[in-house]
Design an enzyme around this catalytic site. Structure first.
Site, mmCIF file in Angstrom:
data_model
loop_
_atom_site.group_PDB
_atom_site.id
_atom_site.type_symbol
_atom_site.label_atom_id
_atom_site.label_comp_id
_atom_site.label_asym_id
_atom_site.label_seq_id
_atom_site.Cartn_x
_atom_site.Cartn_y
_atom_site.Cartn_z
ATOM 1 N N ASP A 14 -5.534 72.609 60.446
ATOM 2 C CA ASP A 14 -4.322 72.320 59.678
ATOM 3 C C ASP A 14 -4.490 71.034 58.861
ATOM 4 O OD1 ASP A 14 -1.340 72.128 59.113
ATOM 5 O OD2 ASP A 14 -1.440 73.840 60.480
ATOM 6 N N SER A 64 2.699 74.511 55.909
ATOM 7 C CA SER A 64 2.183 75.282 57.046
ATOM 8 C C SER A 64 2.889 76.622 57.216
ATOM 9 C CB SER A 64 2.308 74.458 58.327
ATOM 10 O OG SER A 64 1.524 73.291 58.225
ATOM 11 N N ARG A 155 26.286 70.259 42.540
ATOM 12 C CA ARG A 155 25.808 69.869 43.877
ATOM 13 C C ARG A 155 24.290 69.801 43.902
ATOM 14 N NH1 ARG A 155 29.098 70.879 48.997
ATOM 15 N NH2 ARG A 155 27.186 71.370 50.130
ATOM 16 N N ARG A 263 20.256 83.392 46.435
ATOM 17 C CA ARG A 263 20.419 82.933 47.817
ATOM 18 C C ARG A 263 21.722 83.494 48.373
ATOM 19 N NH1 ARG A 263 20.107 76.700 50.053
ATOM 20 N NH2 ARG A 263 21.900 76.915 51.439
ATOM 21 N N ALA A 264 21.648 83.979 49.597
ATOM 22 C CA ALA A 264 22.719 84.832 50.122
ATOM 23 C C ALA A 264 23.915 84.088 50.702
ATOM 24 C CB ALA A 264 22.141 85.760 51.196
ATOM 25 N N LYS A 337 2.038 73.390 66.244
ATOM 26 C CA LYS A 337 1.713 74.506 65.343
ATOM 27 C C LYS A 337 1.787 75.863 66.044
ATOM 28 C CE LYS A 337 0.954 71.709 61.915
ATOM 29 N NZ LYS A 337 1.718 71.686 60.652
ATOM 30 N N ASP A 445 -4.797 75.801 56.270
ATOM 31 C CA ASP A 445 -3.598 76.390 55.653
ATOM 32 C C ASP A 445 -3.175 75.635 54.397
ATOM 33 O OD1 ASP A 445 -3.017 74.159 57.162
ATOM 34 O OD2 ASP A 445 -1.166 74.957 58.018
#
EC number: 5.4.2.12
Length: 515
Positions: A14, A64, A155, A263-264, A337, A445
């Site tokens: 990582d 990651s 916002r 976006r919900a 991780k 990663d």
């Protein structure tokens, strides 16, 4: 009795990126005899781990979560914002079958096309570029009544920044000679998510009946009047935009309505107000039976209207594919991780697949990892080596967190120690894989430890980087490396090394070709 398995091991270091410059580079300056020899003598390549290559906006550093999702999916997994940006850039948005059918239906029946959404460049809930593309799509396909219902932000953008957006769309409609901004309202009303139905009702009545507290000849005048009343963008009261002699833009039976937020969480309430027959948040004075109601992305599984961009289904991830082929697999890492090699690697699936074992090694209890840069790597390596030699597993996936977790502290000396520790661990892993006649892939990663100081400010660089990461093969096959790969190519690479079929959902390509 099953025969002893020769495992394929994926070791993810990582935060272990590749950077040629030596300055402030904890990876290049560390003593890493093992990795040096592997890089010189084994088949290897560099792969992309950031930006569009992993489904993030162009130039954005990897992380990651995204990295492991791509590693396990075997395909680029796009965020909604990036996915839509790409669709528009490539032109595919303009042929989206759901959107085009809805517009064509309105054109055929002589009805209006209503487009609503958060008119903002914030990129959090929506993006005005997407709304612009939708306006262009409707106009191109012959819609004659195009009404934009603008929710104002303030916002995710500065509190009074809507004017430039409204001017941009006013100019576009003038250029098209067709359509107009029909209403403006602050997101405080239209995008509530706390069941404050009195707010939502004001937005609903504005949209369905063209009924607002205020009226203005044009959108900019309506906004300036709101500012004069002391209302910032977010709190602009429902304002009907209608010049003298213009027809109102109320929503009527048979019209098409397209909701352009991606976006919900802040669109579910108002969407349900429109579409749920049993809605009881408030008494609706007018219920519109739309010809088409389209949500841009899926706002909720129980909202039963057409969706232009359904969620990308992550079927046949690497772990699931192994299960379907009766293979055994182990996921192993430290606490830091563990979720990445399990939940994220499995495409957001919490439960282990059949045949999937998991080993969690506790990360050390220290305030910051520069105090213990080796973290729990000794115990992790011991367990990993034991698993490699056990003959139980077809595949083992391991994450060493050190490069990332110590890299985040900004402590250069500690990062060097972390990298040197990893070199010793890799030596043991390589020996175990060779003893088991297995195969090993070493990769990362995303980057971090290779850039420990920000050259622009001279301060410690604690963030990830956008640099490529290494990919090295160690094993019993003669292979040739392919250039130009990315994280989503790793799963197909592993399947090809195991001589397994690659599922069609995986669009990645094998990076090591068996000669």
């Amino acid at each position: 009795m099953s025969s002893t398995k020769k495992p394929l091991v994926l070791t993810i270091l990582d935060g272990y990126g590749h950077r040629e410059e030596q300055q402030d580079n904890a990876i290049l300056n560390a003593k890493t005899p093992v990795m040096d020899v592997l890089w010189q003598q084994q088949p290897h390549t560099l792969i992309a781990a950031s930006g569009l290559d992993v489904g993030l906006p162009d130039g954005q550093m990897g992380n990651s979560e995204v990295g492991h999702v791509n590693l396990g999916a075997g395909r680029i997994v796009y965020q909604d914002l990036t996915r839509l940006d790409k669709e528009i850039k490539d032109g595919d948005f303009f042929t989206n079958p759901t959107l085009t059918a809805a517009v064509d239906n309105a054109v055929k029946t002589g009805k209006a096309v209503h487009i609503m959404g958060l008119l903002s460049a914030g990129g959090v809930h929506s993006h005005e570029d997407h709304i612009m593309a939708m306006v262009e799509l409707a106009a191109k396909r012959g819609a004659t009544a195009i009404y934009l219902h603008a929710f104002l932000d303030g916002r995710d953008t500065p509190p009074r920044s809507a004017e430039s957006s409204l001017k941009r769309f006013t100019a576009k409609f003038a250029e098209l000679g067709n359509g107009r901004i029909a209403s403006i309202i602050g997101r405080y009303y239209a995008m509530d998510r706390d069941n404050r139905w009195d707010r939502v009702q004001l937005a609903y009545d504005l949209l369905t009946q063209a009924k607002g507290e205020f009226t203005a000849d044009n959108a900019v005048a309506g906004l300036q009047a709101a500012y004069a009343r002391g209302e910032n963008d977010e709190f602009v009261k429902p304002t009907v935009i209608q010049a003298t002699g213009e027809a109102d833009a109320a929503m009527n039976e048979g019209d098409t309505l397209i909701f352009m937020n991606f976006r919900a969480d802040r669109v579910r309430q108002i969407t349900r107000t429109f579409v749920n027959a049993d809605f009881d948040g408030f008494k609706r004075d007018k219920v519109v039976n739309f010809g088409d109601f389209i949500m841009l992305t899926e706002y909720a599984a129980d909202i039963k209207v057409a969706c232009a961009y359904p969620p990308a289904s992550l079927t046949n991830t690497f772990g699931e594919w192994l299960m379907k082929h009766d293979k055994t697999q182990l996921r192993i890492s430290e606490t830091e991780k563990y979720a990445h090699v399990t939940f994220f690697y499995n495409g957001g699936v919490e439960e282990p697949f059949k045949g999937e074992d998991r080993i969690l090694i506790n990360s050390p209890k220290v305030a910051t990892y520069d105090l213990q840069p080796e973290m729990s790597s000794a115990e992790l390596t011991e367990k990993l080596v034991s698993a490699i030699g056990s003959g139980k597993y077809d595949v083992i996936i391991c994450n060493y967190p050190n490069g990332d977790m110590v890299g985040h502290t900004g402590d250069y000396d500690a990062a060097v120690k972390a990298v040197e520790t990893l070199d010793n661990c890799i030596e043991q892993v390589v020996a175990a894989v060779k003893a088991a006649d297995g195969q090993l892939l070493i990769t990362a990663d995303h980057g971090n430890a290779e850039q420990m100081r920000d050259p622009a400010t001279g301060q410690a660089h604690t963030a990830h980087t956008s640099l490529p990461v290494p990919l090295i093969y160690v094993g019993n096959k003669a292979v040739k490396a392919v250039e130009g790969g990315k994280l989503s190519d790793i799963a197909p690479t592993m399947l090809s090394l195991m001589e397994m079929e690659i599922p069609q959902e995986m669009t990645g390509k094998p990076l090591f070709i068996v000669e």
